[in-house]
Design a protein around this motif. Structure first.
Motif, PDB file in Angstrom:
ATOM      1  N   ALA A  13     -65.034  93.151  16.146  1.00 27.59           N
ATOM      2  CA  ALA A  13     -65.503  91.801  15.835  1.00 27.59           C
ATOM      3  C   ALA A  13     -64.341  90.828  15.729  1.00 27.59           C
ATOM      4  O   ALA A  13     -64.402  89.691  16.217  1.00 27.59           O
ATOM      5  CB  ALA A  13     -66.315  91.815  14.542  1.00 27.59           C
ATOM      6  N   LEU A  47     -71.626  81.230  14.763  1.00 24.25           N
ATOM      7  CA  LEU A  47     -70.782  81.925  15.727  1.00 24.25           C
ATOM      8  C   LEU A  47     -71.573  82.160  17.006  1.00 24.25           C
ATOM      9  O   LEU A  47     -72.642  82.786  16.972  1.00 24.25           O
ATOM     10  CB  LEU A  47     -70.297  83.264  15.167  1.00 24.25           C
ATOM     11  N   THR A  48     -71.064  81.648  18.118  1.00 24.61           N
ATOM     12  CA  THR A  48     -71.702  81.844  19.414  1.00 24.61           C
ATOM     13  C   THR A  48     -71.174  83.124  20.050  1.00 24.61           C
ATOM     14  O   THR A  48     -69.956  83.295  20.202  1.00 24.61           O
ATOM     15  CB  THR A  48     -71.447  80.647  20.339  1.00 24.61           C
ATOM     16  N   LEU A  49     -72.099  84.012  20.416  1.00 23.13           N
ATOM     17  CA  LEU A  49     -71.730  85.307  20.970  1.00 23.13           C
ATOM     18  C   LEU A  49     -72.211  85.434  22.407  1.00 23.13           C
ATOM     19  O   LEU A  49     -73.329  85.012  22.734  1.00 23.13           O
ATOM     20  CB  LEU A  49     -72.339  86.451  20.140  1.00 23.13           C
ATOM     21  N   VAL A  65     -75.386  94.506  18.180  1.00 21.99           N
ATOM     22  CA  VAL A  65     -75.767  93.095  18.100  1.00 21.99           C
ATOM     23  C   VAL A  65     -77.144  92.868  18.720  1.00 21.99           C
ATOM     24  O   VAL A  65     -77.972  92.120  18.187  1.00 21.99           O
ATOM     25  CB  VAL A  65     -74.704  92.224  18.796  1.00 21.99           C
ATOM     26  N   ALA A  73     -74.715  91.074  11.785  1.00 18.21           N
ATOM     27  CA  ALA A  73     -74.399  89.862  11.023  1.00 18.21           C
ATOM     28  C   ALA A  73     -73.605  90.194   9.768  1.00 18.21           C
ATOM     29  O   ALA A  73     -72.699  89.439   9.375  1.00 18.21           O
ATOM     30  CB  ALA A  73     -75.683  89.123  10.667  1.00 18.21           C
ATOM     31  N   PHE A  76     -69.928  90.718  10.817  1.00 13.92           N
ATOM     32  CA  PHE A  76     -69.251  89.446  11.062  1.00 13.92           C
ATOM     33  C   PHE A  76     -69.049  88.678   9.758  1.00 13.92           C
ATOM     34  O   PHE A  76     -68.052  87.955   9.604  1.00 13.92           O
ATOM     35  CB  PHE A  76     -70.066  88.606  12.054  1.00 13.92           C
ATOM     36  N   HIS A 102     -74.299  82.650  10.973  1.00 18.61           N
ATOM     37  CA  HIS A 102     -75.412  82.676  11.930  1.00 18.61           C
ATOM     38  C   HIS A 102     -74.864  83.118  13.284  1.00 18.61           C
ATOM     39  O   HIS A 102     -73.987  82.460  13.861  1.00 18.61           O
ATOM     40  CB  HIS A 102     -76.059  81.295  12.064  1.00 18.61           C
ATOM     41  N   LEU A 103     -75.372  84.201  13.794  1.00 18.80           N
ATOM     42  CA  LEU A 103     -74.980  84.674  15.119  1.00 18.80           C
ATOM     43  C   LEU A 103     -75.864  84.015  16.164  1.00 18.80           C
ATOM     44  O   LEU A 103     -77.084  84.230  16.193  1.00 18.80           O
ATOM     45  CB  LEU A 103     -75.094  86.202  15.206  1.00 18.80           C
ATOM     46  N   ARG A 104     -75.281  83.201  17.016  1.00 20.09           N
ATOM     47  CA  ARG A 104     -76.013  82.479  18.053  1.00 20.09           C
ATOM     48  C   ARG A 104     -75.717  83.148  19.399  1.00 20.09           C
ATOM     49  O   ARG A 104     -74.649  82.973  19.976  1.00 20.09           O
ATOM     50  CB  ARG A 104     -75.604  81.008  18.062  1.00 20.09           C
ATOM     51  N   VAL A 105     -76.666  83.932  19.889  1.00 21.44           N
ATOM     52  CA  VAL A 105     -76.507  84.656  21.150  1.00 21.44           C
ATOM     53  C   VAL A 105     -76.870  83.722  22.291  1.00 21.44           C
ATOM     54  O   VAL A 105     -77.977  83.170  22.326  1.00 21.44           O
ATOM     55  CB  VAL A 105     -77.394  85.915  21.176  1.00 21.44           C
ATOM     56  N   ASN A 273     -83.466  82.555  17.919  1.00 18.60           N
ATOM     57  CA  ASN A 273     -82.036  82.606  17.644  1.00 18.60           C
ATOM     58  C   ASN A 273     -81.276  81.560  18.441  1.00 18.60           C
ATOM     59  O   ASN A 273     -80.280  81.012  17.979  1.00 18.60           O
ATOM     60  CB  ASN A 273     -81.496  84.002  17.955  1.00 18.60           C
TER      61      ASN A 273
END
Length: 584
Positions: A13, A47-49, A65, A73, A76, A102-105, A273
């Motif tokens: 990560a 966070l953009t993934l 993920v 999450a 991270f 916030h994980l933004r895929v 998401n």
């Protein structure tokens, strides 16, 4: 998962955050919080993934993920907390619960297993992991608030839980407000019931939308005997995603299915998401013709174009001559067909100042044979990327109803004009519309927007709230000619406008008089049509010769799909020329 595996995932990560530049963005966001005068209890980070890039670093973590979002999450969150503590970015952060990540895929694998099937969603067969769903927003609620985070403390002053940030509740995916904010938490030091610090509650926006699969509004020029039932999917948008949608837009949503059990009832939602707007026309164009735009031109059309290069107008006139030849004989309703072709390639512009250029090329046909007009308009509208035929059972503009989710907000259900974005909306015979409906339609066409009145009981304001939504489609309609009445005849053109007021001629960019009091031409068209049908009925396919032998309907469809990928704008003098040509 043992400690060694967790350490390896945390290292992966951290490597991704450093490689993607997210670590630098984290530092910049912390500087914004540090320079702010506002006191924060919970610090929010997005966070953009990109799973493809993450898979190159650690494939196991990428799989975590995509399939176990909450576990990823948490990893991270721990990494971001450690980075903030090590770099001393925010001295007020005491524990990891104060860091809300916030994980933004931005994308998921384009595989069938990651595409959401609404049938699996409604039958509760979809797993709680990331799926992608593409659809059209048909209704949406007004913006409401939900709790992102809340702080609790122990009421006993001598207890260690009365100070600090030991008890922070963070909203998890799919959780309701009742699950986030409760009054039955106890202190882990003394066992007393915890009390919420209301001043530290963190709120965010929330919108609930209904989405239909995009294929539900896609028309196909081929007649299919297959009957499919489509049901809308409830999508929940939170935070900054709540302001990124409009009714009628096509979006690709990445989210997680959630099931809420309430006794014998099951509430099924799709927690978004990330949401990305999709341009249907440009996507279809680039998907089929990624190398050369001229690849969309069939050989028959290319041959016709080369043969008509001597004139600037001959090629377009030939297409109008061929267009719809299986509905009406070639050459009949020529100006109407030409106007339909122009309307198919032109889309309304969205601008603050409503001018003649921003309007769509709306088509109104006036004639005695309304059956032929209806068939011709329906055939032409089938070439559009989106086609809706308005009926009396549907809403033309929009309806406002009470929100069934119990939040006290209201739901705006889009009508035919709002759902048919970048397409053609056929209204049928305007004679059968009520006067108030025609007046509302006239006002909406003149302003290129639909005004929605929200009742006072659904709004927090003291007065009625109004929402203006631009019209993003072209409108086609027809009306029966009335030769007995001369009240609507124009003093200059001496043309009949049917059973509608003369004022409708202006908002309809192109109005065509398709018949005259002399019935000889109508009889000639009917004779040619019957002759064409009977001739084709007695001859086999090798002996038949029709105008479609030159350019088939399939070839015209390919040309239409290619033109949709380009941007076409008409100048003001062109629109005036079209306006004047109606009376010739």
């Amino acid at each position: 998962m043992d400690s060694t595996e967790q350490l390896g995932l945390k290292q992966a990560a951290l490597m991704y955050l450093d490689k993607s530049g997210a670590l630098q963005k984290l530092r910049e966001k912390c500087l914004v919080y540090a320079n702010s005068k506002q006191v924060h209890t919970v610090y929010n980070f997005v966070l953009t993934l990109n799973p493809m890039e993450l898979a190159e670093i650690n494939a196991e973590f990428c799989n975590l993920v995509l399939n176990q979002v909450s576990s990823a999450a948490n990893i991270f969150q721990e990494v971001c907390f450690t980075a903030i503590q090590t770099l001393s970015l925010l001295p007020t952060v005491e524990n990891s619960s104060q860091v809300l990540v916030h994980l933004r895929v931005n994308d998921i694998p384009n595989l069938p297993s990651y595409q959401l099937d609404p049938y699996d969603l409604w039958s509760c067969k979809a797993d709680k992991r990331f799926y992608k769903f593409r659809g059209v927003v048909c209704s949406m609620s007004t913006i409401t608030k939900y709790t992102q985070a809340a702080r609790y403390y122990c009421p006993v002053s001598s207890c260690d839980g009365s100070s600090g940030h030991h008890y922070i509740r963070i909203h998890t995916t799919g959780a309701s407000e009742f699950q986030t904010i409760r009054n039955d938490f106890v202190c882990m030091f003394c066992g007393s019931t915890l009390v919420e610090d209301v001043a530290c509650r963190l709120l965010a926006d929330k919108v609930v939308v209904q989405m239909l699969a995009d294929k539900a509004l896609k028309c196909c020029w081929k007649i299919s005997s297959e009957r499919v039932r489509h049901q809308s999917v409830t999508v929940v948008l939170r935070g900054d995603l709540a302001s990124d949608v409009t009714i009628g837009g096509t979006y690709s949503v990445i989210g997680i299915p959630m099931y809420m059990y309430r006794q014998a009832d099951i509430s099924v939602t799709f927690e978004a998401n990330n949401i990305i707007e999709v341009n249907n026309e440009s996507q279809e164009f680039h998907q089929d013709y990624t190398c050369d735009p001229t690849a969309c031109i069939p050989s028959s059309v290319q041959t016709l174009y080369n043969d008509r290069m001597s004139s600037s107008w001959s090629f377009v006139a030939s297409l109008a001559y061929i267009f719809g030849s299986d509905i009406t004989p070639a050459g009949s309703y020529f100006r109407l067909k030409l106007g339909m072709l122009l309307s198919l390639v032109q889309k309304p512009e969205i601008c603050k100042k409503k001018t003649r250029e921003s309007r769509g090329l709306n088509v109104l046909a006036v004639g005695s044979d309304t059956v032929i007009l209806n068939r011709l308009l329906m055939h032409g509208a089938s070439f559009a990327s989106c086609h809706l035929h308005h009926t009396g059972n549907d809403s033309l503009f929009a309806t406002v109803t009470k929100n069934t989710t119990g939040t006290g907000a209201c739901t705006i259900d889009g009508g035919s004009l709002m759902l048919c974005r970048d397409g053609i909306c056929t209204l049928g015979d305007l004679t059968y519309y009520k006067k108030d409906c025609r007046d509302s339609l006239l006002y909406a066409m003149e302003h290129s927007a639909i005004t929605i009145n929200i009742p006072k009981k659904y709004s927090e304001q003291t007065l009625h709230q109004q929402v203006s939504v631009p019209i993003r489609c072209n409108i086609w309609a027809y009306v029966a000619a009335n030769y007995k009445s001369s009240t609507n005849n124009d003093i200059f053109t001496q043309q009949d406008y049917g059973n509608i007021p003369r004022i409708f001629a202006d908002p309809f960019g192109m109005m065509y008089i398709c018949a005259s009091p002399d019935t000889c031409w109508d009889n000639y068209v009917e004779t040619c049509l019957m002759n064409q049908i009977l001739t084709n009925a007695v001859l086999d396919e090798t002996q038949r010769y029709t105008i479609q032998s030159v350019v088939s309907t399939e070839d015209l469809q390919k040309v239409s799909n290619g033109i949709k990928g380009t941007s076409i704008n008409f100048k003001i003098f062109v629109l005036l020329l079209l306006k004047e040509s109606q009376n010739l």
